[in-house]
Design an enzyme around this catalytic site. Structure first.
Site, mmCIF file in Angstrom:
data_model
loop_
_atom_site.group_PDB
_atom_site.id
_atom_site.type_symbol
_atom_site.label_atom_id
_atom_site.label_comp_id
_atom_site.label_asym_id
_atom_site.label_seq_id
_atom_site.Cartn_x
_atom_site.Cartn_y
_atom_site.Cartn_z
ATOM 1 N N CYS A 346 -42.817 -14.889 -24.038
ATOM 2 C CA CYS A 346 -44.145 -15.467 -24.183
ATOM 3 C C CYS A 346 -45.227 -14.623 -23.520
ATOM 4 O O CYS A 346 -45.886 -15.070 -22.577
ATOM 5 C CB CYS A 346 -44.139 -16.872 -23.590
ATOM 6 N N TYR A 375 -33.531 4.313 -17.355
ATOM 7 C CA TYR A 375 -34.591 3.357 -17.048
ATOM 8 C C TYR A 375 -34.620 2.227 -18.075
ATOM 9 O O TYR A 375 -35.674 1.703 -18.413
ATOM 10 C CB TYR A 375 -35.952 4.088 -16.925
HETATM 11 C C1 LIG Z 1 -36.677 9.390 -10.075
HETATM 12 C C2 LIG Z 1 -36.180 10.498 -9.239
HETATM 13 C C3 LIG Z 1 -35.345 11.479 -9.793
HETATM 14 C C4 LIG Z 1 -34.953 11.507 -11.249
HETATM 15 O O1 LIG Z 1 -36.021 11.705 -12.119
HETATM 16 P P1 LIG Z 1 -35.723 11.959 -13.669
HETATM 17 O O2 LIG Z 1 -37.069 12.062 -14.266
HETATM 18 O O3 LIG Z 1 -34.971 10.783 -14.178
HETATM 19 O O4 LIG Z 1 -34.948 13.223 -13.792
HETATM 20 C C5 LIG Z 1 -34.869 12.464 -8.963
HETATM 21 N N1 LIG Z 1 -35.178 12.499 -7.641
HETATM 22 C C6 LIG Z 1 -35.963 11.565 -7.068
HETATM 23 C C7 LIG Z 1 -36.251 11.650 -5.611
HETATM 24 C C8 LIG Z 1 -36.492 10.541 -7.841
HETATM 25 O O5 LIG Z 1 -37.290 9.619 -7.270
#
Ligand SMILES: *Cc1c(COP(=O)(O)O)cnc(C)c1O
Length: 421
Positions: A346, A375
């Site tokens: 909703c 994600y």
């Molecule tokens: C989110 C993150 C990643 C991974 O990022 P991607 O874009 O999924 O490769 C790596 N290291 C740190 C510290 C992060 O916060």
């Protein structure tokens, strides 16, 4: 490249038709391809050869223990941002010596648990964190291996919510103060400096910001060594982007990234650590959902599907695009129609795509969202009391449920009514 292809008009994950999985587990569900995960991990590993390196999978992109076990068994390290992720990596059989601990808000309790269980390094993000870690490690009579996450003040030119390396972002310590804070670290009990860390953002589609940041890192390593620090490891973070559409130009490949790393940092004699998440898991997963209704409004055809923003929040949260394709391919000559694809929640934000061309669709038909392996499931919730959806892994001609769908009773039983009500 992934392993989701049509065979005789049926979308398959490796050798398994998606409609077979849907019949077995119900919809919606996440489906991951083991061959694709393997391939993406090996691309990174090979791209960095012959430099000594450790590819640490960013667990936050997909934390299912089966995914972690598959990658861990290939030799991957893990980049974790909470003790929960750390325990998942351990549950998958990854030894502490291959786990790096990132994140701006590690608590003393998390630090203690990681030191007890074994940890490769803490990527420390502030002076207060450094002092807290020193206190915890000293009280245990151990030394905590650390890098400092340095913020190079480089604009990753990516989405505002996932850019992390500009001076106004909350991450790391400013590069201008790095030498001073390294000196402080070297003087603290219970702290052992092992290297330098960076992560400038996610979904980068150009190598230039990485190269600008790594060039600054190179200068810093030379300065720190001149100051007397031992810098043996360079953690370069993650962030390499993936193609979310088949049509747009391709982001750089791990091979190009590796060549740039060798050119900029290869002669420093350091072990290279990288933390890719999205590039390993993103295109290794799909979300499969079923059309519940087709609804006609003025100048709009809506497909109301049984997945919603609680299952995949990226379109609502980042305005992200996911390619959406039919599970049964259209017959030759059938013309596509524009649809708005929405979930049952909703909120108008529960819209996956607008005016998307698909073959004519009817209730009961299945569609698949590409690029949903990163994600996706990890960011899902039970908003609107919709139980978390199952995750399935395919390998060759077989598949297994790697996280089951909770029953409604299980979902409701997590709440409790106090005796005084
Ligand atoms: C989110 C993150 C990643 C991974 O990022 P991607 O874009 O999924 O490769 C790596 N290291 C740190 C510290 C992060 O916060």
């Amino acid at each position: 490249m992934d392993h989701f292809l049509y065979r005789d008009g049926h979308l398959c994950a490796e050798d398994v038709p998606m409609s077979d999985i849907a019949a077995a587990v119900g919809t919606p569900f996440y489906c991951y391809s083991a061959a694709t995960l393997t391939r993406h991990f090996l691309l990174f590993k090979e791209a960095l050869e012959p430099m000594p390196s450790l590819v640490c999978f960013a667990v936050k992109s997909n934390s299912n223990v089966a995914v972690l076990k598959l990658l861990g068994d290939l030799g991957a390290g893990m980049d974790v941002v909470s003790i929960g992720e750390y325990l998942r990596a351990k549950a998958a059989g990854v030894p502490g010596e291959r786990i790096v601990f990132s994140g701006v808000g590690k608590t003393p309790q998390e630090m203690r648990m990681a030191l007890e269980g074994g940890i490769r390094q803490f990527n420390v993000e502030s002076e207060p964190e450094l002092e807290a870690l020193s206190a915890v490690a000293s009280s245990m009579g151990v030394e905590a291996p650390i890098t400092l996450r340095v913020n190079p003040d480089v604009d990753a030119k990516t989405h505002e919510k996932i850019s992390t390396g500009r001076k106004e972002d909350k991450f790391g310590v400013p590069i201008s103060r790095a030498r001073e804070i390294y000196a402080r670290a070297a003087a603290l009990p219970g702290i052992k400096v092992v290297g330098v860390d960076m992560h400038i953002g996610s979904q980068l589609t150009d190598l230039a910001p990485f190269e600008a940041a790594y060039t600054k890192m190179r200068g810093l390593v030379e300065a720190l060594r001149a100051d007397g620090h031992t810098i043996d490891r360079l953690d370069l973070g993650g962030g390499l982007g993936i193609p979310y559409t088949r049509s747009n130009e391709a982001p750089p490949l791990p091979l190009d990234y590796g060549a740039m790393v060798k050119r900029v940092l290869g002669d420093l004699g350091c072990e290279i650590e990288i933390e890719p998440g999205r590039l390993i898991s993103g295109n290794a997963g799909m979300l499969v959902t079923q059309v519940i209704y087709r609804k006609s409004a003025e100048e709009r055809e809506f497909l109301i599907v049984d997945a919603a923003m609680n299952d995949l929040i990226r379109p609502a949260m980042y305005g992200a695009h996911h390619d959406i394709i039919p599970v049964i391919e259209a017959e030759a000559g059938v013309l596509p129609e524009p649809f708005d694809i929405v979930g049952p929640i909703c909120e108008s934000g529960d819209t996956f795509a607008k005016q998307r061309a698909l073959p004519p669709m009817a209730p009961g038909d299945l569609v698949a969202f590409r690029s949903a392996g990163a994600y996706g499931a990890v960011m899902s919730s039970e908003y609107n009391s919709r139980p978390l959806i199952p995750e399935v892994m395919v390998q060759g001609d077989h598949f297994a449920v790697i996280r089951a769908r909770p029953t409604y009773d299980e979902m409701i039983a997590r709440d409790s009514i106090p005796a005084w009500l």
